[in-house]
Structures are given as C-alpha cells and as structure tokens.
Design a protein around this motif. Sequence first.
Motif, mmCIF file in Angstrom:
data_model
loop_
_atom_site.group_PDB
_atom_site.id
_atom_site.type_symbol
_atom_site.label_atom_id
_atom_site.label_comp_id
_atom_site.label_asym_id
_atom_site.label_seq_id
_atom_site.Cartn_x
_atom_site.Cartn_y
_atom_site.Cartn_z
ATOM 1 N N ALA A 208 0.823 -1.204 0.000
ATOM 2 C CA ALA A 208 0.000 0.000 0.000
ATOM 3 C C ALA A 208 0.859 1.257 0.000
ATOM 4 N N LEU A 209 1.939 1.250 0.768
ATOM 5 C CA LEU A 209 2.825 2.411 0.809
ATOM 6 C C LEU A 209 3.623 2.547 -0.491
ATOM 7 N N ARG A 210 4.103 1.427 -0.991
ATOM 8 C CA ARG A 210 4.936 1.437 -2.201
ATOM 9 C C ARG A 210 4.177 1.944 -3.420
ATOM 10 N N THR A 211 2.876 1.722 -3.428
ATOM 11 C CA THR A 211 2.077 2.047 -4.608
ATOM 12 C C THR A 211 1.183 3.262 -4.416
ATOM 13 N N ASN A 212 1.291 3.947 -3.280
ATOM 14 C CA ASN A 212 0.375 5.070 -3.104
ATOM 15 C C ASN A 212 0.776 6.247 -3.983
ATOM 16 N N ARG A 213 -0.116 7.193 -4.118
ATOM 17 C CA ARG A 213 0.042 8.262 -5.109
ATOM 18 C C ARG A 213 1.314 9.079 -4.920
ATOM 19 N N ASP A 214 1.710 9.296 -3.673
ATOM 20 C CA ASP A 214 2.833 10.186 -3.405
ATOM 21 C C ASP A 214 4.180 9.481 -3.347
ATOM 22 N N LEU A 215 4.196 8.226 -2.913
ATOM 23 C CA LEU A 215 5.457 7.503 -2.800
ATOM 24 C C LEU A 215 5.822 6.739 -4.072
ATOM 25 N N ALA A 216 4.820 6.310 -4.824
ATOM 26 C CA ALA A 216 5.092 5.511 -6.031
ATOM 27 C C ALA A 216 6.047 6.199 -7.006
ATOM 28 N N PRO A 217 5.925 7.524 -7.241
ATOM 29 C CA PRO A 217 6.880 8.159 -8.163
ATOM 30 C C PRO A 217 8.327 8.088 -7.666
ATOM 31 N N LEU A 218 8.527 8.173 -6.342
ATOM 32 C CA LEU A 218 9.885 8.068 -5.801
ATOM 33 C C LEU A 218 10.428 6.660 -5.983
ATOM 34 N N VAL A 219 9.558 5.672 -5.805
ATOM 35 C CA VAL A 219 9.961 4.284 -6.010
ATOM 36 C C VAL A 219 10.321 4.066 -7.480
ATOM 37 N N ALA A 220 9.503 4.586 -8.382
ATOM 38 C CA ALA A 220 9.729 4.408 -9.820
ATOM 39 C C ALA A 220 11.054 5.020 -10.261
ATOM 40 N N LYS A 221 11.459 6.109 -9.633
ATOM 41 C CA LYS A 221 12.714 6.775 -9.972
ATOM 42 C C LYS A 221 13.923 6.146 -9.289
#
Length: 246
Positions: A208-221
């Motif tokens: 849930a944290l990894r895919t949420n709207r605000d954290l997902a872009p940081l994970v993707a980068k």
Amino acid sequence: MDAAEHPDRRAVLAGGVAAAATLAGCASTSAAPVADQASPSPSPRPTTPAAAFERLMDGNARWVSGDLQHPDRDPSRREFVAQKQVPFGSVLSCIDSRVPPELLFDTGLGDLYVMRTGGEAIDPVVTGSVEYGPMTSGTPLIVVLGHQRCGAVEASYKSLRDGKPLPGNLEAIARALRPAYEQTIREGGGNDPVDTMARTQVKLTATALRTNRDLAPLVAKGRLAVVGAYYSLDSGKVEVLAGTPS
C-alpha cells in the motif's frame, strides 16, 4: 491505506513542510552541517535505498551476534543533530516493547524516523508520518516491520474470527487488520494462522505504501524502496519478506 483517498494531501503537505521548521524535532532552516558531512557517525549517511538497507541489515547482524557498535549515541551526536536531522531510514513497526527499531538495527540518534502502531495498522495520519521522511528529507528507505507473536495481530485475529469486537479503540486496530485476516483465511492460514496473518499484514502494508500516489513516483525513480520485514523475538533476526532494493 492509499493516499489517493485524500485529494488535499499535496496541498496540506506543501503547507506543512514550510511550517515544519517551527515544530520541535523537525528540520530547521538555520544553517547546520549536513548529516553526511563531518558527522560523528561511523560512516557517511546512506543516500540510496540499497545502501540504507545494507546499513540496517548490518546493524541487525550485530544485534543478533551481540557485537554492537551503539553508533550515534553520545553528546557530540546530540549536538550535531540538534539543529537539523537527515535520517537515512523510516521504520513502521509494532508498539510491542520487545521490538525497538533503534536497538535491533543498532542505530542511534538522528538515524531513523520511527512510527509504531499496533500490528503496523495505518490510517491517513500514520501514512502521512511515513511519507514525511521520503518527501521532505530524501529518506531513501521505508521498512514495514512485523514480528513474531504479535499480540495486536492475535487479538485482531480472534476478534474477527469469533465476531466479537475488541473494547474501546482497540476495535480500530482489528478493522485495519481485516484485509490481512481475510487473505489469511482465503489462503488457508497454514500451521500458525496468527503468524501467517502477521506476515500478510506486513506485505499488504508495504504494498500500500509502495504504490500510493505520493510515494510511487519516488519508487519508480529508484530514489525510494519500501521493504516488508519480519522480526524474530527468539533469534533477534530480521527476515525480509518483500521489496529488497537492488
């Protein structure tokens, strides 16, 4: 709990970050050395998910063996971080008195943001607290840490199984853990359904944290990793369940 359920989060966070310097314990805008430059820490602050993960797991290995360094726990470190903090990791763990993240990862003052809730239950406030480090300090690692013989998970499991609500606000924990309970039941539960539910709760929360709207872009980068992990009370060892950074 996904941040997408709260559309005003970005506006609130933007205003909160500007005000954060006035809050006790938050980062100051006054001039201060950066934590990875001339720090009394035994080594520079990790700046990548993999390096932060390695630092934590090395610390846990010391905890297991008893060969502890007790880093960042002296007056010079206290003075160093008094005006500014740049933790390298955020840990969401249970309230259990036997699972203090700073000790079991052999870290010290200013090294970790730590959030603790029963059974790693999350709501908007907890989610926002977890987001604070990555979104304001560039913290590169989040660890969701469940553990063996979790009382909150056991109580929630029995409550949901028997249809008997927990007293007071403890019932909110059971409601938050219902998805983990339902998945555990669907998948059979294994030999120890409470332990299976504890591990499932970690995985669901980390996802849930990894895919949420605000954290997902940081994970993707590649700037952030969200790891699901499980702590053994018997051995002291942290087992990674999901999300090991490469």
